[in-house]
Design an enzyme around this catalytic site. Sequence first.
Site, PDB file in Angstrom:
ATOM      1  N   VAL A   1       7.498  -2.341   7.252  1.00 38.73           N
ATOM      2  CA  VAL A   1       7.442  -0.878   7.315  1.00 38.73           C
ATOM      3  C   VAL A   1       8.053  -0.294   6.042  1.00 38.73           C
ATOM      4  O   VAL A   1       9.213  -0.561   5.714  1.00 38.73           O
ATOM      5  CB  VAL A   1       8.181  -0.357   8.572  1.00 38.73           C
ATOM      6  CG1 VAL A   1       8.127   1.166   8.618  1.00 38.73           C
ATOM      7  CG2 VAL A   1       7.573  -0.954   9.845  1.00 38.73           C
ATOM      8  N   LYS A   2       7.231   0.503   5.354  1.00 42.59           N
ATOM      9  CA  LYS A   2       7.669   1.074   4.074  1.00 42.59           C
ATOM     10  C   LYS A   2       8.215   2.474   4.337  1.00 42.59           C
ATOM     11  O   LYS A   2       7.525   3.323   4.939  1.00 42.59           O
ATOM     12  CB  LYS A   2       6.460   1.127   3.132  1.00 42.59           C
ATOM     13  CG  LYS A   2       6.799   1.171   1.670  1.00 42.59           C
ATOM     14  CD  LYS A   2       5.526   0.958   0.858  1.00 42.59           C
ATOM     15  CE  LYS A   2       5.781   0.986  -0.623  1.00 42.59           C
ATOM     16  NZ  LYS A   2       4.530   0.974  -1.376  1.00 42.59           N
ATOM     17  N   VAL A   3       9.437   2.707   3.878  1.00 45.85           N
ATOM     18  CA  VAL A   3      10.172   3.935   4.219  1.00 45.85           C
ATOM     19  C   VAL A   3      10.710   4.561   2.929  1.00 45.85           C
ATOM     20  O   VAL A   3      11.273   3.836   2.096  1.00 45.85           O
ATOM     21  CB  VAL A   3      11.363   3.561   5.151  1.00 45.85           C
ATOM     22  CG1 VAL A   3      12.194   4.774   5.478  1.00 45.85           C
ATOM     23  CG2 VAL A   3      10.867   2.881   6.427  1.00 45.85           C
TER      24      VAL A   3
ATOM     25  N   ALA B   1       3.203  -1.235   4.912  1.00 46.89           N
ATOM     26  CA  ALA B   1       2.470  -0.068   5.426  1.00 46.89           C
ATOM     27  C   ALA B   1       3.470   1.081   5.529  1.00 46.89           C
ATOM     28  O   ALA B   1       4.517   0.940   6.169  1.00 46.89           O
ATOM     29  CB  ALA B   1       1.880  -0.398   6.796  1.00 46.89           C
TER      30      ALA B   1
ATOM     31  N   THR C   1       0.874  -1.178   0.000  1.00 45.87           N
ATOM     32  CA  THR C   1       0.000   0.000   0.000  1.00 45.87           C
ATOM     33  C   THR C   1       0.909   1.224   0.000  1.00 45.87           C
ATOM     34  O   THR C   1       2.120   1.107   0.184  1.00 45.87           O
ATOM     35  CB  THR C   1      -0.888   0.041   1.257  1.00 45.87           C
ATOM     36  OG1 THR C   1      -0.042   0.185   2.414  1.00 45.87           O
ATOM     37  CG2 THR C   1      -1.722  -1.218   1.409  1.00 45.87           C
TER      38      THR C   1
END
Length: 218
Positions: free
Chosen positions: A86-88, A60, A27
């Site tokens: 965790v999308k960074v 996310a 996402t």
Amino acid sequence: MKFFVDTANLAQIREANDMGVLDGVTTNPSLMAKEGIKGVENCKKHYVEICNIVEGDVSAEVIATDFEGMVREGEELAALHRNIVVKVPCIADGIKAIKYFTGKGIRTNCTLVFSPGQALLAAKAGATYVSPFVGRLDDVASDGIELVEKIVDMYRYYGFQTQVLAASIRTTQHIIQCIEAGADVATCPLSAIKGLLNHPLTDIGLAKFLEDYRKVNG
Ligand code: G3P
């Protein structure tokens, strides 16, 4: 190659999962906004709903762009469910945050990657996934698939464990090109995945089989 579906739409995630070929979901804030999901708590609830549909990694994305903010948000997201990644974003504080999360055993997806140099930094920081944006490079008359190939080659050459997650996939042909490039994962719109099924000879062959069956069986 693993298939992730690139959407926050629960119906599409269910449909992809029901096909039996779904390995995860990605996402981003734009996809969440498209589904009308507002506010931190609603976003968190939505991520948990996605995790309850698919048994696989669910990316996310943090909203903060400073190190402390990304760490705070990322730890909260990772605590929601064991499958959250965790999308960074691939910026200086993002690389620092990925290094921090790696040390804590929190898995990460380094997003908005448009060059081999960015992918090198993500891998050195220990990112679980790196997301080169194929379609957006094509949009500016560059070659998105060529970037995927370069990153795959670089990671193999140096032995990095980071998985290449081809993102911003727009078409079924992009998926085929990702396979040829050796991507570990392609995150795709559901329509592009379904497009893999299309072949006129399949349709013609099936119609003929059924016609011949009916000739004999009525
Ligand atoms: O995974 C990133 C992706 O959602 C971006 O896709 O089509 O907005 O470039 P697009």
